[in-house]
Motif scaffolding. Structure first.
Motif, PDB file in Angstrom:
ATOM      1  N   TYR A 198     -13.287  -8.840  -6.183  1.00  0.00           N
ATOM      2  CA  TYR A 198     -12.507  -9.751  -5.955  1.00  0.00           C
ATOM      3  C   TYR A 198     -14.021 -10.346  -4.912  1.00  0.00           C
ATOM      4  CZ  TYR A 198      -8.470 -11.592  -3.258  1.00  0.00           C
ATOM      5  OH  TYR A 198      -7.146 -12.521  -2.541  1.00  0.00           O
ATOM      6  N   TYR A 199     -14.570  -8.968  -3.537  1.00  0.00           N
ATOM      7  CA  TYR A 199     -14.558  -9.698  -2.905  1.00  0.00           C
ATOM      8  C   TYR A 199     -16.449 -10.620  -2.542  1.00  0.00           C
ATOM      9  CZ  TYR A 199     -11.094  -7.564   0.223  1.00  0.00           C
ATOM     10  OH  TYR A 199     -10.087  -7.257   0.485  1.00  0.00           O
ATOM     11  N   ASP A 240     -12.475  -3.753  -3.753  1.00  0.00           N
ATOM     12  CA  ASP A 240     -12.816  -4.038  -4.570  1.00  0.00           C
ATOM     13  C   ASP A 240     -13.976  -4.660  -4.258  1.00  0.00           C
ATOM     14  OD1 ASP A 240     -11.304  -2.069  -5.285  1.00  0.00           O
ATOM     15  OD2 ASP A 240      -9.361  -3.682  -6.031  1.00  0.00           O
ATOM     16  N   PHE A 258       0.852  -1.265   0.352  1.00  0.00           N
ATOM     17  CA  PHE A 258       0.187   0.311  -0.092  1.00  0.00           C
ATOM     18  C   PHE A 258       0.490   1.297   0.555  1.00  0.00           C
ATOM     19  CE2 PHE A 258      -2.094  -3.041   2.583  1.00  0.00           C
ATOM     20  CZ  PHE A 258      -3.526  -3.142   0.923  1.00  0.00           C
ATOM     21  N   LEU A 265      -5.518  -7.198   4.277  1.00  0.00           N
ATOM     22  CA  LEU A 265      -5.027  -7.529   3.527  1.00  0.00           C
ATOM     23  C   LEU A 265      -4.225  -7.476   2.003  1.00  0.00           C
ATOM     24  CD1 LEU A 265      -5.844 -10.560   2.809  1.00  0.00           C
ATOM     25  CD2 LEU A 265      -7.263 -10.203   0.919  1.00  0.00           C
ATOM     26  N   ALA A 266      -2.601  -8.361   3.027  1.00  0.00           N
ATOM     27  CA  ALA A 266      -1.902  -7.918   1.452  1.00  0.00           C
ATOM     28  C   ALA A 266      -0.990  -9.349   1.095  1.00  0.00           C
ATOM     29  CB  ALA A 266      -1.247  -6.801   1.902  1.00  0.00           C
ATOM     30  N   VAL A 267      -0.942  -9.799   0.606  1.00  0.00           N
ATOM     31  CA  VAL A 267       0.050 -10.660  -0.192  1.00  0.00           C
ATOM     32  C   VAL A 267       1.050 -10.336  -1.164  1.00  0.00           C
ATOM     33  CG1 VAL A 267      -0.021 -13.029  -1.288  1.00  0.00           C
ATOM     34  CG2 VAL A 267      -2.315 -12.347  -0.312  1.00  0.00           C
ATOM     35  N   LYS A 326       1.711 -14.163  -4.896  1.00  0.00           N
ATOM     36  CA  LYS A 326       0.050 -13.602  -5.467  1.00  0.00           C
ATOM     37  C   LYS A 326      -0.510 -14.528  -6.574  1.00  0.00           C
ATOM     38  CE  LYS A 326       0.781  -8.627  -4.799  1.00  0.00           C
ATOM     39  NZ  LYS A 326       0.171  -7.150  -5.693  1.00  0.00           N
ATOM     40  N   ASN A 327      -1.814 -14.804  -6.375  1.00  0.00           N
ATOM     41  CA  ASN A 327      -2.806 -15.185  -7.169  1.00  0.00           C
ATOM     42  C   ASN A 327      -2.112 -16.852  -7.031  1.00  0.00           C
ATOM     43  OD1 ASN A 327      -3.527 -13.201  -8.578  1.00  0.00           O
ATOM     44  ND2 ASN A 327      -1.689 -12.592  -9.983  1.00  0.00           N
ATOM     45  N   ARG A 328      -2.246 -17.273  -6.509  1.00  0.00           N
ATOM     46  CA  ARG A 328      -2.504 -18.826  -5.395  1.00  0.00           C
ATOM     47  C   ARG A 328      -3.226 -18.527  -4.207  1.00  0.00           C
ATOM     48  NH1 ARG A 328       4.413 -19.513  -3.789  1.00  0.00           N
ATOM     49  NH2 ARG A 328       5.394 -18.817  -5.578  1.00  0.00           N
ATOM     50  N   GLY A 329      -4.196 -18.215  -4.499  1.00  0.00           N
ATOM     51  CA  GLY A 329      -5.176 -18.614  -3.795  1.00  0.00           C
ATOM     52  C   GLY A 329      -5.183 -17.949  -2.383  1.00  0.00           C
ATOM     53  N   ILE A 330      -3.689 -17.820  -1.584  1.00  0.00           N
ATOM     54  CA  ILE A 330      -3.730 -17.107  -0.346  1.00  0.00           C
ATOM     55  C   ILE A 330      -4.672 -15.443  -0.089  1.00  0.00           C
ATOM     56  CG2 ILE A 330      -1.967 -16.147   1.248  1.00  0.00           C
ATOM     57  CD1 ILE A 330       0.456 -17.939  -0.848  1.00  0.00           C
ATOM     58  N   GLY A 331      -4.940 -14.676  -0.615  1.00  0.00           N
ATOM     59  CA  GLY A 331      -5.665 -14.139   0.135  1.00  0.00           C
ATOM     60  C   GLY A 331      -7.568 -13.784   0.466  1.00  0.00           C
ATOM     61  N   ARG A 332      -7.595 -14.926  -0.866  1.00  0.00           N
ATOM     62  CA  ARG A 332      -8.987 -15.872  -0.517  1.00  0.00           C
ATOM     63  C   ARG A 332      -9.672 -16.699   0.349  1.00  0.00           C
ATOM     64  NH1 ARG A 332      -9.160 -19.215  -5.710  1.00  0.00           N
ATOM     65  NH2 ARG A 332      -8.823 -16.494  -6.430  1.00  0.00           N
TER      66      ARG A 332
HETATM   67  C1  COA Z   1      -5.343  -8.393  -3.522  1.00  0.00           C
HETATM   68  C2  COA Z   1      -4.543  -9.448  -2.871  1.00  0.00           C
HETATM   69  C3  COA Z   1      -4.800  -9.182  -1.254  1.00  0.00           C
HETATM   70  C4  COA Z   1      -5.138 -10.471  -3.453  1.00  0.00           C
HETATM   71  O1  COA Z   1      -4.500 -11.342  -2.755  1.00  0.00           O
HETATM   72  P1  COA Z   1      -4.509 -12.939  -3.596  1.00  0.00           P
HETATM   73  O2  COA Z   1      -3.458 -14.189  -2.530  1.00  0.00           O
HETATM   74  O3  COA Z   1      -2.580 -12.296  -4.327  1.00  0.00           O
HETATM   75  O4  COA Z   1      -5.359 -13.649  -4.496  1.00  0.00           O
HETATM   76  P2  COA Z   1      -5.421 -14.982  -4.517  1.00  0.00           P
HETATM   77  O5  COA Z   1      -4.518 -16.098  -5.512  1.00  0.00           O
HETATM   78  O6  COA Z   1      -7.046 -15.083  -3.295  1.00  0.00           O
HETATM   79  O7  COA Z   1      -7.224 -14.214  -5.838  1.00  0.00           O
HETATM   80  C5  COA Z   1      -6.681 -14.317  -7.382  1.00  0.00           C
HETATM   81  C6  COA Z   1      -7.451 -13.886  -7.782  1.00  0.00           C
HETATM   82  O8  COA Z   1      -8.489 -12.530  -7.532  1.00  0.00           O
HETATM   83  C7  COA Z   1      -7.632 -11.433  -8.907  1.00  0.00           C
HETATM   84  N1  COA Z   1      -7.495 -10.207  -8.358  1.00  0.00           N
HETATM   85  C8  COA Z   1      -6.514  -9.299  -7.437  1.00  0.00           C
HETATM   86  N2  COA Z   1      -7.251  -8.781  -7.035  1.00  0.00           N
HETATM   87  C9  COA Z   1      -8.283  -7.634  -7.942  1.00  0.00           C
HETATM   88  C10 COA Z   1      -9.151  -6.911  -7.859  1.00  0.00           C
HETATM   89  N3  COA Z   1      -8.167  -5.397  -7.004  1.00  0.00           N
HETATM   90  N4  COA Z   1     -10.257  -7.098  -8.703  1.00  0.00           N
HETATM   91  C11 COA Z   1     -10.986  -8.137  -8.848  1.00  0.00           C
HETATM   92  N5  COA Z   1      -9.273  -9.352  -8.867  1.00  0.00           N
HETATM   93  C12 COA Z   1      -8.419  -9.291  -8.548  1.00  0.00           C
HETATM   94  C13 COA Z   1      -6.433 -12.082  -9.882  1.00  0.00           C
HETATM   95  O9  COA Z   1      -7.473 -11.399 -10.351  1.00  0.00           O
HETATM   96  C14 COA Z   1      -6.824 -13.674  -9.570  1.00  0.00           C
HETATM   97  O10 COA Z   1      -7.737 -13.538 -10.384  1.00  0.00           O
HETATM   98  P3  COA Z   1      -8.626 -15.201 -10.935  1.00  0.00           P
HETATM   99  O11 COA Z   1      -8.383 -16.416 -10.099  1.00  0.00           O
HETATM  100  O12 COA Z   1      -8.941 -15.267 -11.673  1.00  0.00           O
HETATM  101  O13 COA Z   1      -6.382 -15.179 -11.551  1.00  0.00           O
HETATM  102  C15 COA Z   1      -3.429  -9.239  -3.655  1.00  0.00           C
HETATM  103  O14 COA Z   1      -3.189  -8.754  -4.640  1.00  0.00           O
HETATM  104  C16 COA Z   1      -2.434  -7.657  -2.909  1.00  0.00           C
HETATM  105  O15 COA Z   1      -1.904  -7.816  -1.896  1.00  0.00           O
HETATM  106  N6  COA Z   1      -2.867  -6.466  -3.369  1.00  0.00           N
HETATM  107  C17 COA Z   1      -2.164  -5.784  -2.857  1.00  0.00           C
HETATM  108  C18 COA Z   1      -2.583  -5.269  -1.350  1.00  0.00           C
HETATM  109  C19 COA Z   1      -4.237  -4.854  -2.396  1.00  0.00           C
HETATM  110  O16 COA Z   1      -4.924  -4.612  -2.743  1.00  0.00           O
HETATM  111  N7  COA Z   1      -5.433  -5.087  -1.007  1.00  0.00           N
HETATM  112  C20 COA Z   1      -6.871  -5.136  -1.451  1.00  0.00           C
HETATM  113  C21 COA Z   1      -6.933  -4.443  -0.822  1.00  0.00           C
HETATM  114  S1  COA Z   1      -8.591  -3.751  -1.281  1.00  0.00           S
END
Ligand code: COA
Length: 168
Positions: free
Chosen positions: A122-123, A119, A29, A83-85, A90-96
């Motif tokens: 995403y949510y 967003d 961030f 929430l941050a990865v 990224k993109n391994r389902g860890i955030g989810r």
């Molecule tokens: C957003 C974040 C937490 C996602 O974590 P992650 O572990 O990479 O996400 P996941 O693997 O669970 O999910 C990945 C999917 O989410 C999608 N995605 C990621 N960020 C997104 C967003 N802002 N809007 C919509 N989709 C998003 C990816 O494209 C991916 O899609 P797919 O499964 O169709 O390929 C991470 O990218 C991050 O730390 N970003 C910077 C900080 C941030 O923006 N935090 C959220 C604050 S609201």
């Protein structure tokens, strides 16, 4: 042949994770993160360590989600974030998975809702719904289209009206 094996574990946050979480959030961030409206709520009091989680890869903390107790209108819930990865993971389902774990933990603890500013694309697949436009007043500007909630009891949407702030 030797291959590095990824060994992901999800853990409840404790004080030993603080330094790594600081770095993860700074990386995700940047310095502007403290000015965000949700951050203003988090400044009002501590987050709940029992509902906050990290993901570690081979012992290294690589992702974090925090949960802060809030009163949102008349609803006793929890604010999810940051929430941050780490980019490397990224993109391994860890955030989810972190969101899923945090929401389930809050539900078990009797929280009435989990709320966040984030967003919708995403949510929403993770169970979040839009809060009525402009119904909640944050201690700073937010985009009303990005205020989302997982209701966990009856009447949550009706009760989400007024100020949102930290609660004990
Ligand atoms: C957003 C974040 C937490 C996602 O974590 P992650 O572990 O990479 O996400 P996941 O693997 O669970 O999910 C990945 C999917 O989410 C999608 N995605 C990621 N960020 C997104 C967003 N802002 N809007 C919509 N989709 C998003 C990816 O494209 C991916 O899609 P797919 O499964 O169709 O390929 C991470 O990218 C991050 O730390 N970003 C910077 C900080 C941030 O923006 N935090 C959220 C604050 S609201």
């Amino acid at each position: 042949m030797f291959m590095k094996k990824h060994d992901l574990v999800y853990l409840t946050e404790d004080a030993s994770h603080d330094a790594a979480i600081e770095i993860i959030n700074e990386e995700a961030f940047g310095p502007g993160r403290f000015a965000r409206a949700a951050a203003r709520i988090r400044e009002q009091g501590p987050h709940d360590l029992t509902l906050s989680f990290v993901c570690a890869d081979d012992g290294e903390t690589i992702a974090s989600v925090r949960m802060t107790p809030v009163l949102a209108g008349s609803i006793k819930g929890h604010l999810l974030g940051p929430l941050a990865v780490r980019p490397s993971h990224k993109n391994r389902g860890i955030g989810r998975e972190l969101v899923r774990i945090a929401v389930e933990a809050a539900r078990r603890k009797g929280s009435e809702c989990v709320i966040l500013v984030g967003d919708p694309p995403y949510y929403q697949p993770l169970g979040f719904e839009k809060v009525a436009y402009g119904a909640l007043t944050f201690p700073g500007p937010v985009d009303p289209n990005r205020v989302l909630v997982v209701p966990m009891t009856e009447g949550v949407h009706a009760g989400l009206k007024g100020d949102i702030h930290w609660r004990a």
